[in-house]
Design a protein around this motif. Structure first.
Motif, mmCIF file in Angstrom:
data_model
loop_
_atom_site.group_PDB
_atom_site.id
_atom_site.type_symbol
_atom_site.label_atom_id
_atom_site.label_comp_id
_atom_site.label_asym_id
_atom_site.label_seq_id
_atom_site.Cartn_x
_atom_site.Cartn_y
_atom_site.Cartn_z
ATOM 1 N N ILE A 78 1.800 6.249 -5.825
ATOM 2 C CA ILE A 78 3.007 5.506 -6.221
ATOM 3 C C ILE A 78 2.665 4.038 -6.468
ATOM 4 N N GLU A 79 1.702 3.498 -5.719
ATOM 5 C CA GLU A 79 1.280 2.109 -5.921
ATOM 6 C C GLU A 79 0.699 1.904 -7.316
ATOM 7 N N GLU A 80 -0.148 2.814 -7.774
ATOM 8 C CA GLU A 80 -0.705 2.685 -9.122
ATOM 9 C C GLU A 80 0.397 2.786 -10.172
ATOM 10 N N ARG A 81 1.339 3.700 -9.982
ATOM 11 C CA ARG A 81 2.464 3.806 -10.914
ATOM 12 C C ARG A 81 3.235 2.483 -10.975
ATOM 13 N N ARG A 82 3.511 1.902 -9.808
ATOM 14 C CA ARG A 82 4.268 0.649 -9.731
ATOM 15 C C ARG A 82 3.574 -0.458 -10.520
ATOM 16 N N VAL A 83 2.272 -0.619 -10.316
ATOM 17 C CA VAL A 83 1.542 -1.690 -10.992
ATOM 18 C C VAL A 83 1.435 -1.418 -12.490
ATOM 19 N N ILE A 84 1.133 -0.189 -12.874
ATOM 20 C CA ILE A 84 0.973 0.135 -14.298
ATOM 21 C C ILE A 84 2.296 0.009 -15.044
ATOM 22 N N VAL A 85 3.362 0.563 -14.505
ATOM 23 C CA VAL A 85 4.655 0.562 -15.200
ATOM 24 C C VAL A 85 5.315 -0.821 -15.186
ATOM 25 N N ILE A 129 0.854 -1.177 0.000
ATOM 26 C CA ILE A 129 0.000 0.000 0.000
ATOM 27 C C ILE A 129 0.899 1.239 0.000
ATOM 28 N N LEU A 130 1.115 1.796 -1.175
ATOM 29 C CA LEU A 130 1.929 3.001 -1.325
ATOM 30 C C LEU A 130 0.986 4.144 -1.668
ATOM 31 N N THR A 131 0.596 4.890 -0.667
ATOM 32 C CA THR A 131 -0.417 5.923 -0.878
ATOM 33 C C THR A 131 0.161 7.295 -1.187
ATOM 34 N N GLN A 132 1.491 7.389 -1.282
ATOM 35 C CA GLN A 132 2.081 8.690 -1.592
ATOM 36 C C GLN A 132 1.576 9.158 -2.953
ATOM 37 N N TYR A 133 1.303 10.447 -3.049
ATOM 38 C CA TYR A 133 0.760 11.056 -4.252
ATOM 39 C C TYR A 133 1.741 10.964 -5.420
ATOM 40 N N ASP A 134 1.201 10.690 -6.586
ATOM 41 C CA ASP A 134 1.958 10.710 -7.831
ATOM 42 C C ASP A 134 1.145 11.551 -8.814
ATOM 43 N N PRO A 135 1.755 12.569 -9.451
ATOM 44 C CA PRO A 135 0.988 13.487 -10.290
ATOM 45 C C PRO A 135 0.337 12.840 -11.514
ATOM 46 N N ASP A 136 0.906 11.772 -12.048
ATOM 47 C CA ASP A 136 0.345 11.134 -13.235
ATOM 48 C C ASP A 136 -0.530 9.932 -12.914
ATOM 49 N N TYR A 137 -0.186 9.192 -11.875
ATOM 50 C CA TYR A 137 -0.858 7.923 -11.606
ATOM 51 C C TYR A 137 -1.730 7.943 -10.352
ATOM 52 N N GLY A 138 -1.807 9.062 -9.674
ATOM 53 C CA GLY A 138 -2.607 9.149 -8.465
ATOM 54 C C GLY A 138 -1.827 8.787 -7.221
#
Length: 192
Positions: free
Chosen positions: A146-153, A135-144
């Motif tokens: 960091i967790e979403e960025r990790r899974v998508i990338v 559960i990486l809830t830190q904000y990411d400007p493109d993916y919402g």
């Protein structure tokens, strides 16, 4: 850490060695790829879900064309992640408390680039959340996050590229009804 290999002299069982020993699992194979034996291994058993097993099987067979997706499918099985079918406009999402993907086999996602990602890709995306349970809830400007960025990338873009699906560069999607669990369209070419 687990390691998959075929048992000597037998082409069906796969031996999984891990830090605490080994066990075998059955797999089915055709000329092009290997896939888990049945959707039944993943299904959250409810009377409503039984009728949707063919859709789960179709998605698993499609995804199994990607070695990265295969790793995620096996890891999801090992982690006890289950799939519960949802319908109508209910979104595909991972329920962390139940260790369960709530999957809508009739909804794909229209991406920022204009393409449509298949419901099968939405399933593997959510399975990746369930496997790693990070559960990486830190904000990411493109993916919402960091967790979403990790899974998508790390997972989704790799699998989508191999399967000829559109890839996304953000977490912005619009749910759209599609005719099958593997239906997808390419991203639109940039204007000009």
């Amino acid at each position: 850490m687990a390691n998959l290999h075929h048992a000597g002299g037998d082409s069906d069982p796969i031996v999984v060695t891990a830090n605490l020993g080994y066990f075998t699992v059955q797999a089915a194979q055709d000329d092009n790829h290997m896939f888990p034996t049945a959707a039944a291994d993943y299904m959250a058993w409810t009377p409503e879900n039984v009728q949707y097993m063919p859709f789960v099987n179709q998605a698993l067979q499609y995804l199994a064309q990607s070695p990265v997706a295969m790793q995620l499918l096996w890891a999801a099985l090992q982690a006890g992640v289950t799939i519960k079918i949802v319908t109508g406009d209910s979104p595909t999402q991972f329920n962390n408390q139940l260790n369960q993907v709530e999957w809508n086999p009739g909804l794909g996602y229209r991406l920022t680039g204009g393409g449509i990602m298949s419901p099968a890709m939405a399933l593997i995306h959510e399975l990746a959340h369930g496997v790693d349970r990070i559960i990486l809830t830190q904000y990411d400007p493109d993916y919402g996050t960091i967790e979403e960025r990790r899974v998508i990338v790390n997972y989704e873009q790799v699998i989508a590229t191999l399967l000829g699906e559109p890839t996304r560069q953000d977490h912005n999607v619009q749910a759209v009804h599609v005719p099958s669990v593997i239906y997808h369209t390419p991203n639109l070419p940039p204007p000009g």
